[in-house]
Design an enzyme around this catalytic site. Structure first.
Site, PDB file in Angstrom:
ATOM      1  N   ASP A  87      -2.699  71.116  29.170  1.00 35.08           N
ATOM      2  CA  ASP A  87      -1.605  71.403  29.387  1.00 35.08           C
ATOM      3  C   ASP A  87      -0.847  71.141  28.429  1.00 35.08           C
ATOM      4  OD1 ASP A  87      -1.077  71.126  31.340  1.00 35.08           O
ATOM      5  OD2 ASP A  87       0.297  73.005  30.944  1.00 35.08           O
TER       6      ASP A  87
ATOM      7  N   GLU B  74      -0.115  72.324  34.402  1.00 37.97           N
ATOM      8  CA  GLU B  74       1.098  71.832  34.487  1.00 37.97           C
ATOM      9  C   GLU B  74       2.550  71.535  33.515  1.00 37.97           C
ATOM     10  OE1 GLU B  74       4.209  67.929  35.203  1.00 37.97           O
ATOM     11  OE2 GLU B  74       3.175  68.502  33.580  1.00 37.97           O
TER      12      GLU B  74
END
Length: 464
Positions: A103, A169
């Site tokens: 991500d 994250e």
């Protein structure tokens, strides 16, 4: 030439030969806007996870590759899709867990990007794009190293491998701890490589041995039941903006250093790092002075910092002659290694309550704490990593601290207390992670992939 030397040479050659394909795969990942924030298209995060899973499957190394979601504790939601790939160790060899995340941060103001954020662009030896460095490059370093390992070792590869590529994250790793619990057996390893940090400079590798913790929260300051006319009552009635400004100013002393009782600092030597280097890497103009005291790196690595990262107040465009009844700010504190993040948060809360001016009402919400991390450098894996980095980059590595935070590492330590944790990365001081024009230095990527392949090869010859 010994067989071991020949194998290292073949491994390096394999990585070098695979770099064009790895960069092409990285470009494909960068084109996927995998932003985990709910306001963005969540199907893109799933698409990104599927693409990473396909890369893992394509190595031909892993026994099992899955896209997995874990529950977010305290809610009915599932976290973002993560990739979990595993290969069992054979003949008493160790297992290595490789971590990265797929991500990315939101782009911010796209007008500030010189090229489109999700169109990878090669310019002056750097690959530009959101996630090109943080952390899709980390994903491809793992993939490139595994590809070369498989090509070089073939059927002789007995090393156990696990690949964990997280999908949230940048959004707080909300399901991380649950993911570890759900997949504890599959993730169990002797060595954990976290590819989400940086290097000393373009040419010099860094092995991250300390990370600051974080304590983030929203503070609301209220002084009135309702807004009032600034002409009718100004001068007698405290408005929330004035109270907030006076209160926030107490967080720092005249040098700009944190002035909160109960926040600690770590005493440790730091490498030489000049003010000129700081100005270059941080974009600090000549007329603006650095803040704090002590060596520059001690301020960044070993001392606390406090930053106001957001303010909810009347905008300039909507300004009126009104006393504001309340104002909210987001306070982001970095916590020195060795101090618990919750303890640091409580010290800041106590300070703010003690210094609230004019009896202002304070409310604290959205508290998020993550602990700092100090690497145990006594294990054999650190020695192997230093040797591999020196060979891969052609320069001796530097043990570095990082002013940022990777709170989930504390979860790794708690879940796998016997594992040796190595924190590496491909970022350099000009990467601009989280900022417009994020980029990856291609030569650094190449050196990082070679180094990781060499490290895996070293571990592959060890017995448990």
């Amino acid at each position: 030439m010994t067989s071991e030397t020949a194998r290292r040479d073949a491994l390096r050659e394999s990585v070098e030969g695979g770099i064009p394909a790895a960069l092409a795969d990285l470009g494909d990942l960068v084109r996927i806007p995998s932003i985990a924030w709910p306001a963005f298209d969540q199907s893109q995060v799933q698409r990104s996870a599927d693409a990473v899973a396909a890369l893992a499957t394509g190595t031909g190394v892993f026994d099992d590759v899955r896209v997995v979601r874990a529950a977010i504790p305290g809610s009915d939601e599932l976290g973002q899709p993560a990739v979990l790939a595993t290969r069992a160790a054979r003949n008493g060899r160790p297992t290595v867990l490789m971590y990265a995340h797929h991500d990315v941060q939101p782009t911010g103001d796209e007008a500030l990007w010189e090229t489109p954020p999700f169109e990878p662009t090669l310019r002056d030896g750097r690959l530009y794009g959101r996630g090109a460095a943080d952390d899709k490059a980390g994903v491809l370093v793992h993939i490139a190293a595994v590809r070369a390992l498989a090509e070089t070792f073939g059927d002789d590869l007995d090393l156990g491998l696990a690949l964990f590529v997280e999908g949230e994250e940048e959004y707080g790793s909300r399901s991380f701890a649950q993911f570890l619990s759900d997949n504890r057996e599959a993730l169990a390893a002797d060595v954990i490589i976290v590819a989400d940090s940086g290097n000393w400079d373009l040419a010099t590798p860094g092995l991250t041995v300390s990370l600051r913790g974080n304590a983030r929260f929203t503070l609301t300051v209220r002084t009135l039941d309702h807004a009032s006319h600034s002409g009718m009552f100004g001068g007698a009635v405290p408005d929330a903006t004035m109270a907030a400004v006076k209160l926030l100013a107490t967080l720092w002393d005249d040098t700009g250093a944190v002035a909160v009782h109960g926040l600690f600092e770590r005493h440790s030597d730091t490498p030489e790092y000049t003010e000129a280097t700081l100005r270059d890497e941080a974009g600090l103009p000549a007329g603006v002075q650095p803040v704090g005291t002590g060596t520059i790196l001690s301020r960044i690595w070993n001392k606390p910092s406090i930053t106001i990262t957001g303010i909810d107040a009347t905008s300039v465009a909507a300004a009126s002659n009104t006393l504001a009844p309340e104002i909210s700010v987001v306070i982001s504190a970095r916590v020195a290694p060795g101090q618990g993040a919750r303890e640091a948060y409580e010290a800041i809360e106590a300070h703010l309550r003690a210094h609230a001016p004019f009896g202002a009402e304070l409310t604290f919400a959205d508290v998020d704490c993550g602990n700092a991390f100090l690497v145990d450098t006594s294990g054999w894996a650190v020695g192997d990593a230093r040797e591999a980095l020196a060979e891969g980059y052609g320069v001796e590595p530097v043990d570095i601290g990082v002013g940022g935070s990777i709170p989930f590492i504390a979860d790794l330590v708690e879940t796998f207390p016997g594992a040796q944790i190595l924190v590496t990365g491909v970022e350099d001081p000009h990467t601009r992670a989280h900022s417009p024009n994020e980029s990856l230095h291609v030569d650094t990527f190449r050196s990082a992939a070679i180094s990781e392949a060499l490290l895996l090869a070293k571990v592959a010859t060890r017995t448990k």
